[in-house]
Design a protein around this motif. Structure first.
Motif, PDB file in Angstrom:
ATOM      1  N   GLY A  44       0.839  -1.001  -0.175  1.00  0.00           N
ATOM      2  CA  GLY A  44      -0.004  -0.126  -0.083  1.00  0.00           C
ATOM      3  C   GLY A  44       0.892   1.060   0.038  1.00  0.00           C
ATOM      4  N   LYS A  45       0.483   2.251   0.636  1.00  0.00           N
ATOM      5  CA  LYS A  45       1.079   3.674   0.728  1.00  0.00           C
ATOM      6  C   LYS A  45       1.973   3.843   1.905  1.00  0.00           C
ATOM      7  N   LYS A  47       4.597   6.848   3.634  1.00  0.00           N
ATOM      8  CA  LYS A  47       4.977   8.203   3.505  1.00  0.00           C
ATOM      9  C   LYS A  47       6.632   7.970   3.230  1.00  0.00           C
ATOM     10  N   SER A 101      12.388   4.212   2.040  1.00  0.00           N
ATOM     11  CA  SER A 101      11.767   5.283   1.222  1.00  0.00           C
ATOM     12  C   SER A 101      12.353   6.454   1.117  1.00  0.00           C
ATOM     13  N   PRO A 106       8.073   9.855  -5.352  1.00  0.00           N
ATOM     14  CA  PRO A 106       6.735   9.525  -5.155  1.00  0.00           C
ATOM     15  C   PRO A 106       6.416   8.501  -6.171  1.00  0.00           C
ATOM     16  N   VAL A 108       4.726   4.346  -7.596  1.00  0.00           N
ATOM     17  CA  VAL A 108       4.667   3.113  -7.185  1.00  0.00           C
ATOM     18  C   VAL A 108       5.961   2.419  -7.320  1.00  0.00           C
ATOM     19  N   GLU A 132       3.672   1.966  -2.515  1.00  0.00           N
ATOM     20  CA  GLU A 132       3.312   3.422  -3.300  1.00  0.00           C
ATOM     21  C   GLU A 132       3.975   4.527  -2.332  1.00  0.00           C
ATOM     22  N   VAL A 134       4.389   8.086  -1.040  1.00  0.00           N
ATOM     23  CA  VAL A 134       3.676   9.575  -1.165  1.00  0.00           C
ATOM     24  C   VAL A 134       4.233  10.378  -0.239  1.00  0.00           C
TER      25      VAL A 134
END
Length: 135
Positions: A44-45, A47, A101, A106, A108, A132, A134
Motif C-alpha cells: 500500500g502507501k 510516507k 523510502s 513518489p 509505485v 506506493e 507518497v
C-alpha cells in the motif's frame, strides 16, 4: 534505486561461507521448502522517508537441514536479513526485507529479493513487494 544491494549481514568466517556455497552444489543435501505467506506483497502507501519491514516466512518441508546461503536485494534501497543457522526439518524462519523510502520518488515501486537455498527443484526463490511512496 541507483545502487546495487548487498547482503545485510556478512561473515568473516570463510569456512561458513564455503559450507553455504557447497550446500547449493551437493544435491544429495537438497531439501524442500514452502513459503508460508505470499512471496508477492502489496504494502500500500507509505510516507516518503519511512522504513518498512517486510517479513517472509519459510518452512523446511523436507528431511534435510535448509540452508539459506544468500539473500540478495535488487537495489540499494532494500536490505534483507536471513537466518544464519540451518533451518531444521519442520521448522520455520523469517527472511525480513527492509525498504527505505528516503530519497525515493513518489509513486509505485516494485522491488525484489533473491533467496538462494539448498532447495529442490529450484535453488533460487524470488520475493517481491510493491509499495506506493507518497509525500
Amino acid at each position: 534505486c541507483n545502487s546495487m544491494g548487498t547482503e545485510s549481514k556478512t561473515s568473516n568466517d570463510s569456512l561458513a561461507i564455503a559450507e553455504k556455497q557447497n550446500a547449493l552444489k551437493d544435491s544429495s543435501n537438497f531439501t524442500t521448502a514452502q513459503w508460508m505467506d505470499s512471496t508477492t506483497k502489496d504494502l500500500g502507501k507509505v510516507k516518503q522517508g519511512q522504513v518498512i519491514e517486510i517479513p517472509y516466512t519459510i518452512m523446511n518441508t523436507g528431511d534435510k537441514p535448509l540452508i539459506i546461503s544468500q539473500v540478495q536485494p535488487g537495489c540499494g534501497c532494500t536490505v534483507a536479513g536471513k537466518p544464519e543457522k540451518p533451518i531444521m526439518p519442520g521448522k520455520e524462519e523469517k527472511i525480513v526485507a527492509k525498504f527505505d523510502s528516503k530519497g525515493q520518488n513518489p509513486g509505485v515501486h516494485v522491488k525484489n529479493v533473491t533467496v538462494k537455498a539448498n532447495t529442490k527443484p529450484f535453488t533460487d526463490h524470488l520475493l517481491n513487494f510493491k509499495v506506493e511512496v507518497v509525500k
